[in-house]
Write a protein that holds these residues in place. Structure first.
Motif, short mmCIF file in Angstrom:
data_model
loop_
_atom_site.label_atom_id
_atom_site.label_comp_id
_atom_site.label_asym_id
_atom_site.label_seq_id
_atom_site.Cartn_x
_atom_site.Cartn_y
_atom_site.Cartn_z
N ASP A 126 44.37 35.85 32.46
CA ASP A 126 42.98 36.29 32.43
C ASP A 126 42.89 37.75 32.85
N LEU A 127 41.84 38.41 32.37
CA LEU A 127 41.64 39.83 32.69
C LEU A 127 40.17 40.13 32.89
N GLN A 128 39.92 41.20 33.62
CA GLN A 128 38.58 41.75 33.80
C GLN A 128 38.70 43.27 33.78
N TRP A 129 37.98 43.91 32.86
CA TRP A 129 38.14 45.35 32.62
C TRP A 129 36.79 46.04 32.70
N GLN A 130 36.66 46.92 33.68
CA GLN A 130 35.50 47.80 33.77
C GLN A 130 35.85 49.04 32.94
N THR A 131 35.35 49.11 31.73
CA THR A 131 35.79 50.10 30.75
C THR A 131 35.35 51.52 31.14
N GLY A 132 35.86 52.47 30.36
CA GLY A 132 35.49 53.86 30.57
C GLY A 132 34.04 54.13 30.24
N LEU A 133 33.43 53.27 29.41
CA LEU A 133 32.01 53.40 29.11
C LEU A 133 31.21 52.81 30.26
N GLU A 134 30.45 53.62 30.96
CA GLU A 134 29.73 53.18 32.14
C GLU A 134 28.81 52.00 31.82
N GLY A 135 28.93 50.95 32.63
CA GLY A 135 28.08 49.77 32.46
C GLY A 135 28.67 48.69 31.57
N LEU A 136 29.84 48.92 30.95
CA LEU A 136 30.43 47.94 30.05
C LEU A 136 31.58 47.21 30.75
N LEU A 137 31.45 45.90 30.89
CA LEU A 137 32.46 45.05 31.50
C LEU A 137 32.97 44.06 30.46
N VAL A 138 34.29 43.96 30.33
CA VAL A 138 34.92 43.03 29.39
C VAL A 138 35.76 42.04 30.17
N GLN A 139 35.63 40.77 29.83
CA GLN A 139 36.38 39.70 30.48
C GLN A 139 37.03 38.82 29.41
N GLY A 140 38.16 38.21 29.76
CA GLY A 140 38.82 37.33 28.80
C GLY A 140 39.86 36.46 29.47
N GLY A 141 40.24 35.41 28.77
CA GLY A 141 41.26 34.51 29.28
C GLY A 141 41.89 33.72 28.15
N LEU A 142 43.14 33.34 28.33
CA LEU A 142 43.86 32.56 27.32
C LEU A 142 44.76 31.57 28.05
N THR A 143 44.74 30.31 27.60
CA THR A 143 45.55 29.27 28.21
C THR A 143 46.31 28.50 27.15
N TYR A 144 47.61 28.33 27.38
CA TYR A 144 48.43 27.42 26.58
C TYR A 144 48.83 26.27 27.49
N ALA A 145 48.43 25.05 27.14
CA ALA A 145 48.68 23.88 27.99
C ALA A 145 49.21 22.74 27.13
N ASP A 146 50.47 22.41 27.33
CA ASP A 146 51.10 21.28 26.64
C ASP A 146 50.99 20.08 27.57
N THR A 147 50.01 19.22 27.34
CA THR A 147 49.70 18.11 28.23
C THR A 147 49.94 16.80 27.50
N GLU A 148 50.92 16.01 27.96
CA GLU A 148 51.35 14.84 27.21
C GLU A 148 51.48 13.61 28.11
N TYR A 149 51.26 12.45 27.50
CA TYR A 149 51.59 11.19 28.15
C TYR A 149 53.10 11.00 28.14
N GLY A 150 53.61 10.26 29.12
CA GLY A 150 55.02 9.92 29.14
C GLY A 150 55.39 8.98 28.00
#
Length: 280
Positions: A126-150
């Motif tokens: 995940d990231l949070q970026w206060q950009t060079g343009l005053e007042g602009l905030l960008v946020q993001g996230g990415l998850t890879y989850a391999d979730t399995e039954y036995g």
């Protein structure tokens, strides 16, 4: 009939962290968690009065289910860049569940049944970026989850698809992104614009993993525009949820007393409104 159930567990969490620089922290965490067992209020029925029996009308006398345990391991890093304007975090995780509590709808009743083993492993960024343009905030996230039954066979005949398969409601990929821009208007007002999106790859919405309950990949977009006072005492906001009117299934289930039919609860359609916030 008389049934009793007892759970015991020693658990907790231990974390080690190392700061190789002022802008970086590396950490490792080991923890053990627990969810109490209990008793189903709805009574399962089978051909012989046990959960391993075929469909029938004989009540299963033992309605208990054991406690759920999980051992969790995480290795990650938290970093800052661009003089603190960019936060970037990432982690590898591994979770082993024992006696996973699976809530199932059997057509007429809801019951919790115990799955011997579930494993979840993946990476989260995940990231949070206060950009060079005053007042602009960008946020993001990415998850890879391999979730399995036995791979262990389960006693319940209707759960034959579970061993070795991915859990229901567990997309392999999921992500989010958002941008917020705030700008002064005139001398005493501020305008705020926000747009956010959430993505999920395909997953099954049924506890029995019936193929008819599969939900394809989808993206939901929300947006908000606001105008208010610079001192935050009030703000008027125009908003929309599910802006693109994406249609997707929240949960799929077998139609009660209708073999070979399926029903589903859909998520909310496009919804919009106007909100006035005031603080005193």
């Amino acid at each position: 009939t008389s049934t009793s159930e007892k759970d015991e567990m020693w658990g907790g969490q231990a974390t080690l962290h190392f700061d190789p620089s002022d802008n970086t922290r590396v950490f490792a965490t080991v923890s053990r968690g627990y969810k109490a067992g209990g008793f189903n209020l709805d009574r399962v029925q089978s051909s012989n009065g046990t959960t391993s029996g075929a469909a029938g009308i004989v009540p299963v006398t033992d309605t208990s289910f054991p406690g759920e345990f999980v051992d969790s391991y995480e290795l990650g890093a938290k970093t800052t860049w661009l003089d603190g304007n960019l936060l970037l975090n990432g982690a590898l995780f591994w979770q082993d569940y024992e006696d996973f509590q699976l809530n199932s709808f059997l057509g007429t009743t809801f019951v919790v049944r115990s799955v011997p083993e579930v494993t979840s492993r993946g990476v989260d960024v995940d990231l949070q970026w206060q950009t060079g343009l005053e007042g602009l905030l960008v946020q993001g996230g990415l998850t890879y989850a391999d979730t399995e039954y036995g791979d262990d066979a389960l006693p319940d005949a209707d759960l034959f698809l579970l061993p070795g398969s991915r859990l229901s409601f567990a997309p392999l990929w999921s992500g989010s992104a958002a941008a917020t821009y705030e700008v002064d208007v005139f001398d005493s007002l501020v305008a705020r614009f926000n747009i956010a999106a959430k993505y999920a790859s395909e997953y099954n919405t049924g506890s029995d993993l019936d193929p008819q309950k599969l939900q394809d990949a989808y993206t939901v977009v929300n947006a908000r525009i606001g105008l208010g006072s610079r001192d935050r005492s009030w703000m008027l906001e125009l908003w929309a949820q599910n802006l693109t009117d994406e249609e997707y299934i929240q949960v799929g289930f077998d139609a009660p007393l209708q073999t070979g039919s399926w029903n589903a609860f859909l998520a909310a359609p496009r919804t919009y409104g106007l909100t006035l916030r005031a603080f005193f």
